[in-house]
Design a protein around this motif. Structure first.
Motif, PDB file in Angstrom:
ATOM      1  N   LYS A 128       0.831  -1.210   0.000  1.00 58.85           N
ATOM      2  CA  LYS A 128       0.000   0.000   0.000  1.00 58.85           C
ATOM      3  C   LYS A 128       0.866   1.262   0.000  1.00 58.85           C
ATOM      4  N   SER A 129       0.304   2.359  -0.486  1.00 59.67           N
ATOM      5  CA  SER A 129       0.966   3.657  -0.427  1.00 59.67           C
ATOM      6  C   SER A 129       0.403   4.419   0.770  1.00 59.67           C
ATOM      7  N   LEU A 130       1.278   4.690   1.731  1.00 60.02           N
ATOM      8  CA  LEU A 130       0.894   5.423   2.936  1.00 60.02           C
ATOM      9  C   LEU A 130       1.647   6.744   2.978  1.00 60.02           C
ATOM     10  N   ALA A 131       1.707   7.420   1.835  1.00 61.69           N
ATOM     11  CA  ALA A 131       2.431   8.676   1.733  1.00 61.69           C
ATOM     12  C   ALA A 131       1.829   9.724   2.654  1.00 61.69           C
ATOM     13  N   ALA A 132       2.708  10.400   3.427  1.00 68.53           N
ATOM     14  CA  ALA A 132       2.316  11.478   4.336  1.00 68.53           C
ATOM     15  C   ALA A 132       1.348  11.006   5.420  1.00 68.53           C
ATOM     16  N   ALA A 133       1.326   9.713   5.714  1.00 60.43           N
ATOM     17  CA  ALA A 133       0.423   9.202   6.745  1.00 60.43           C
ATOM     18  C   ALA A 133       0.878   9.642   8.128  1.00 60.43           C
ATOM     19  N   LEU A 134      -0.088   9.934   8.993  1.00 59.19           N
ATOM     20  CA  LEU A 134       0.192  10.230  10.392  1.00 59.19           C
ATOM     21  C   LEU A 134       0.086   8.921  11.156  1.00 59.19           C
ATOM     22  N   MET A 135       1.221   8.418  11.663  1.00 58.45           N
ATOM     23  CA  MET A 135       1.268   7.072  12.235  1.00 58.45           C
ATOM     24  C   MET A 135       1.774   7.062  13.674  1.00 58.45           C
ATOM     25  N   SER A 136       1.903   8.220  14.289  1.00 61.12           N
ATOM     26  CA  SER A 136       2.458   8.263  15.642  1.00 61.12           C
ATOM     27  C   SER A 136       1.585   7.487  16.623  1.00 61.12           C
ATOM     28  N   ASP A 137       2.268   6.730  17.486  1.00 56.93           N
ATOM     29  CA  ASP A 137       1.627   5.931  18.542  1.00 56.93           C
ATOM     30  C   ASP A 137       0.735   4.814  18.000  1.00 56.93           C
ATOM     31  N   ALA A 138       0.860   4.481  16.728  1.00 55.97           N
ATOM     32  CA  ALA A 138       0.131   3.331  16.172  1.00 55.97           C
ATOM     33  C   ALA A 138       0.928   2.055  16.413  1.00 55.97           C
ATOM     34  N   LYS A 139       0.260   0.899  16.327  1.00 51.90           N
ATOM     35  CA  LYS A 139       0.927  -0.386  16.551  1.00 51.90           C
ATOM     36  C   LYS A 139       0.864  -1.227  15.278  1.00 51.90           C
ATOM     37  N   PHE A 140       2.055  -1.610  14.799  1.00 50.47           N
ATOM     38  CA  PHE A 140       2.174  -2.453  13.616  1.00 50.47           C
ATOM     39  C   PHE A 140       2.953  -3.725  13.934  1.00 50.47           C
ATOM     40  N   ASP A 141       3.069  -4.088  15.189  1.00 53.27           N
ATOM     41  CA  ASP A 141       3.909  -5.211  15.594  1.00 53.27           C
ATOM     42  C   ASP A 141       3.551  -6.476  14.820  1.00 53.27           C
ATOM     43  N   GLY A 142       4.569  -7.069  14.178  1.00 49.65           N
ATOM     44  CA  GLY A 142       4.377  -8.320  13.454  1.00 49.65           C
ATOM     45  C   GLY A 142       3.670  -8.178  12.127  1.00 49.65           C
ATOM     46  N   ALA A 143       3.414  -6.955  11.679  1.00 52.71           N
ATOM     47  CA  ALA A 143       2.672  -6.755  10.431  1.00 52.71           C
ATOM     48  C   ALA A 143       3.575  -6.915   9.209  1.00 52.71           C
ATOM     49  N   ASP A 144       2.956  -7.197   8.073  1.00 55.01           N
ATOM     50  CA  ASP A 144       3.664  -7.292   6.798  1.00 55.01           C
ATOM     51  C   ASP A 144       3.505  -5.967   6.066  1.00 55.01           C
ATOM     52  N   LEU A 145       4.568  -5.155   6.074  1.00 58.02           N
ATOM     53  CA  LEU A 145       4.579  -3.875   5.377  1.00 58.02           C
ATOM     54  C   LEU A 145       5.559  -3.914   4.205  1.00 58.02           C
ATOM     55  N   SER A 146       5.749  -5.093   3.661  1.00 55.48           N
ATOM     56  CA  SER A 146       6.644  -5.204   2.512  1.00 55.48           C
ATOM     57  C   SER A 146       6.062  -4.456   1.318  1.00 55.48           C
ATOM     58  N   GLU A 147       6.945  -3.817   0.566  1.00 55.24           N
ATOM     59  CA  GLU A 147       6.602  -3.094  -0.660  1.00 55.24           C
ATOM     60  C   GLU A 147       5.723  -1.859  -0.427  1.00 55.24           C
ATOM     61  N   VAL A 148       5.579  -1.406   0.812  1.00 54.28           N
ATOM     62  CA  VAL A 148       4.791  -0.196   1.047  1.00 54.28           C
ATOM     63  C   VAL A 148       5.588   1.041   0.643  1.00 54.28           C
ATOM     64  N   VAL A 149       4.884   2.120   0.366  1.00 53.54           N
ATOM     65  CA  VAL A 149       5.499   3.420   0.108  1.00 53.54           C
ATOM     66  C   VAL A 149       5.067   4.348   1.238  1.00 53.54           C
ATOM     67  N   MET A 150       6.041   4.774   2.060  1.00 51.77           N
ATOM     68  CA  MET A 150       5.739   5.632   3.202  1.00 51.77           C
ATOM     69  C   MET A 150       6.479   6.961   3.071  1.00 51.77           C
ATOM     70  N   SER A 151       6.408   7.587   1.919  1.00 55.17           N
ATOM     71  CA  SER A 151       7.091   8.862   1.715  1.00 55.17           C
ATOM     72  C   SER A 151       6.543   9.929   2.653  1.00 55.17           C
ATOM     73  N   LYS A 152       7.452  10.598   3.385  1.00 52.69           N
ATOM     74  CA  LYS A 152       7.122  11.703   4.261  1.00 52.69           C
ATOM     75  C   LYS A 152       6.066  11.338   5.304  1.00 52.69           C
ATOM     76  N   ALA A 153       6.080  10.096   5.765  1.00 49.19           N
ATOM     77  CA  ALA A 153       5.167   9.688   6.831  1.00 49.19           C
ATOM     78  C   ALA A 153       5.714  10.138   8.181  1.00 49.19           C
ATOM     79  N   TYR A 154       4.825  10.305   9.145  1.00 43.58           N
ATOM     80  CA  TYR A 154       5.187  10.740  10.498  1.00 43.58           C
ATOM     81  C   TYR A 154       4.875   9.598  11.449  1.00 43.58           C
ATOM     82  N   ALA A 155       5.930   8.877  11.876  1.00 40.67           N
ATOM     83  CA  ALA A 155       5.747   7.667  12.676  1.00 40.67           C
ATOM     84  C   ALA A 155       6.419   7.769  14.036  1.00 40.67           C
ATOM     85  N   VAL A 156       6.464   8.962  14.598  1.00 40.37           N
ATOM     86  CA  VAL A 156       7.097   9.172  15.899  1.00 40.37           C
ATOM     87  C   VAL A 156       6.355   8.390  16.980  1.00 40.37           C
ATOM     88  N   GLY A 157       7.102   7.599  17.745  1.00 43.30           N
ATOM     89  CA  GLY A 157       6.511   6.858  18.855  1.00 43.30           C
ATOM     90  C   GLY A 157       5.702   5.646  18.461  1.00 43.30           C
TER      91      GLY A 157
END
Length: 237
Positions: free
Chosen positions: A130-159
């Motif tokens: 998936k394309s998650l460009a500019a996504a706000l991802m702070s304090d989200a949980k992705f533990d054990g997830a499959d994020l292969s081939e994703v596009v996370m350009s300029k995403a904010y994943a603090v914390g």
């Protein structure tokens, strides 16, 4: 050591890289580039000083340069900006399964992707590619997830938490991973251009054939949580 320049085209992301046997390092622009100066303000106020080079450049050219500067803002600068209020849409977390259908490299989107505090633990099917460009991802949980081939350009994943996440073949361009938990994350053939990892936890993270800029590599190697194996894969000295 021979250097091979090869184009990378993946999920709409295309640029040339210098390749090494371990991590692939993207070298910055040469220091001899001509300097172009333009004065501009965001709120319409008059600039403090009138820089003469702009007098010899058309208004359109200076405008294009200003747009380029704003769209290439680093994640470190973005971290100092105030984030928008948390979205109240009931299905905002499901937006990640659709992704962003417009821009990728510069984080352009038709609608904000607000994934803050969402839980995608062990999600193996709906986030891949998936394309998650500019996504706000702070304090989200992705533990054990499959994020292969994703596009996370300029995403904010603090914390955010990415423990054991598979980032294989992903484009993590200008992502802010400050204070994120990336223990055991797999960065195999992953683009890490311009991404920051200030105070991030990187124990047992795997950096196999990563694609990273020379300056970005220097900053990443400062992180004390990277294992000796990870440092060897990155080529840290």
């Amino acid at each position: 050591m021979a250097a091979l320049s090869t184009p990378l085209s993946h999920n709409g992301f295309s640029r040339s890289f210098f390749s090494t046997r371990r991590s692939k390092i993207v070298y910055p622009f040469p220091h001899s580039l001509p300097r172009i100066t333009c004065s501009a303000t965001r709120d319409g106020a008059e600039p403090r000083e009138n820089l003469s080079p702009c007098k010899h450049i058309s208004t359109v050219a200076c405008g294009l340069l200003a747009v380029w500067a704003l769209t290439n803002t680093s994640p470190v600068i973005a971290a100092n900006q105030r984030l928008p209020p948390l979205s109240t849409e009931p299905d905002r977390c499901e937006r990640a399964f659709v992704g962003n259908t417009i821009g990728q490299a510069n984080g352009v989107y038709d609608k904000p992707i607000d994934l803050r505090f969402c839980d995608y633990t062990n999600e193996k099917n709906q986030l891949k590619g998936k394309s998650l460009a500019a996504a706000l991802m702070s304090d989200a949980k992705f533990d054990g997830a499959d994020l292969s081939e994703v596009v996370m350009s300029k995403a904010y994943a603090v914390g955010a938490s990415f423990k054991g996440v598979d980032f294989s073949n992903a484009v993590l361009d200008r992502v802010n991973f400050g204070k994120a938990n990336l223990q055991g994350a797999l960065f195999k053939n992953t683009v890490l251009s311009g991404s920051t990892f200030d105070d991030a936890q990187l124990e047992d993270a795997v950096f196999e054939d990563t694609i990273i800029g020379y300056i970005d590599l220097q900053k990443l190697c400062v992180n004390p949580t990277i294992s000796p194996e990870g440092r060897a894969e990155l080529g840290c000295r």
